[in-house]
Design an enzyme around this catalytic site. Sequence first.
Site, PDB file in Angstrom:
ATOM      1  N   ILE A  17      -6.850   7.487  -0.639  1.00  0.00           N
ATOM      2  CA  ILE A  17      -6.959   6.065  -0.589  1.00  0.00           C
ATOM      3  C   ILE A  17      -8.301   5.777   0.885  1.00  0.00           C
ATOM      4  O   ILE A  17      -8.542   5.920   1.879  1.00  0.00           O
ATOM      5  CB  ILE A  17      -5.521   6.087  -0.301  1.00  0.00           C
ATOM      6  CG1 ILE A  17      -5.614   4.587  -1.152  1.00  0.00           C
ATOM      7  CG2 ILE A  17      -4.788   5.738   0.712  1.00  0.00           C
ATOM      8  CD1 ILE A  17      -3.904   3.556  -1.186  1.00  0.00           C
ATOM      9  N   SER A  18      -8.673   4.821   0.234  1.00  0.00           N
ATOM     10  CA  SER A  18      -9.737   4.160   1.429  1.00  0.00           C
ATOM     11  C   SER A  18      -8.925   3.050   2.149  1.00  0.00           C
ATOM     12  O   SER A  18      -8.037   2.807   2.328  1.00  0.00           O
ATOM     13  CB  SER A  18     -10.968   3.270   0.356  1.00  0.00           C
ATOM     14  OG  SER A  18     -11.265   3.687  -0.788  1.00  0.00           O
ATOM     15  N   GLN A  19      -9.703   2.878   3.449  1.00  0.00           N
ATOM     16  CA  GLN A  19      -9.461   2.102   4.675  1.00  0.00           C
ATOM     17  C   GLN A  19      -9.279   0.979   4.053  1.00  0.00           C
ATOM     18  O   GLN A  19      -9.888   0.028   3.142  1.00  0.00           O
ATOM     19  CB  GLN A  19     -10.509   2.530   5.327  1.00  0.00           C
ATOM     20  CG  GLN A  19     -10.216   1.238   6.284  1.00  0.00           C
ATOM     21  CD  GLN A  19     -11.714   1.971   7.883  1.00  0.00           C
ATOM     22  OE1 GLN A  19     -12.598   1.543   6.983  1.00  0.00           O
ATOM     23  NE2 GLN A  19     -11.605   0.595   8.957  1.00  0.00           N
ATOM     24  N   ARG A  21       0.864  -1.438  -0.026  1.00  0.00           N
ATOM     25  CA  ARG A  21      -0.240  -0.523  -0.221  1.00  0.00           C
ATOM     26  C   ARG A  21       0.773   1.355  -0.352  1.00  0.00           C
ATOM     27  O   ARG A  21       0.318   2.287  -0.293  1.00  0.00           O
ATOM     28  CB  ARG A  21      -0.930  -0.137   1.225  1.00  0.00           C
ATOM     29  CG  ARG A  21      -2.270   0.616   1.073  1.00  0.00           C
ATOM     30  CD  ARG A  21      -3.139   0.534   1.915  1.00  0.00           C
ATOM     31  NE  ARG A  21      -4.403   1.332   2.200  1.00  0.00           N
ATOM     32  CZ  ARG A  21      -4.663   2.643   3.228  1.00  0.00           C
ATOM     33  NH1 ARG A  21      -3.728   2.579   3.952  1.00  0.00           N
ATOM     34  NH2 ARG A  21      -5.551   3.411   3.266  1.00  0.00           N
TER      35      ARG A  21
END
Length: 231
Positions: free
Chosen positions: A66-68, A40
Amino acid sequence: MKDLRHMLNDIDMEVHLTRHLIGKNSLSDRVMAAMKKVLRHEFLPADLRYCAYDNGPAPIGSGQTISQPYIVALMSDLLNTKPSDIILEIGTGSGYQAAILCQLVQQVYSVEIIEDLATMAQKRLIKLGYNNVKVRNDDGYFGWPEHAPYDGVIVTAATPHIPQPLIDQLQTGARLVIPVGLPYSYQELMVVEKKANSEIETRKVLGVGFVPLTGGHDKEIPYKDHLKPRI
Ligand code: SAH
């Protein structure tokens, strides 16, 4: 500072805590293997890499996030993919969700409305060696009709109603995973399934908080009656 191992543990823990909502105690091994493989930190601006493996969203520029990781994993799981699938993503952002999908399916098409983000994500994905994803700079509300029908569609920005073009571009039996609700308010992550007779079945999974789906489609009728979730 958390590392990838912590992130995977945190996802497992949150899956367990939300098991009554998501209807399972663990996500598929395929999805967890993909979460383990994609680094990530490669998708974050250099000054934010220290929090790359926290189980939370993070800013990626142009007011977007950016999503969890838990949500990325959950949405990937809800899509129920097979290796031969062709998937459409709306809201490329950093390209992280697209990279996860690249591990799971044959081909990913991803649409991003902000030109800078689309260009950066495509470059990043090529540099990292993903050759089964194509990014297009456009309004994803209208999908990407040229490659339809899709074996699954995932939307990573919230809409007040389910975009009809995305349903039209779904293969029979395929799923659309989408956060539905008002911008900067409460939204429901929903799974929409296109049945054999073209009927639509919807299921609410859990409450989420996504950035809004922008673009020129605001004049559409909110929440078409036949798309209302069955409670
Ligand atoms: N999936 C991304 C996170 C998405 S954040 C990741 O893994 O990093 C939501 C993204 O949707 C933002 O980049 C935003 O610019 C984009 N977006 C918003 N409205 C859109 C639209 N109408 N069409 C395509 N992308 C859109």
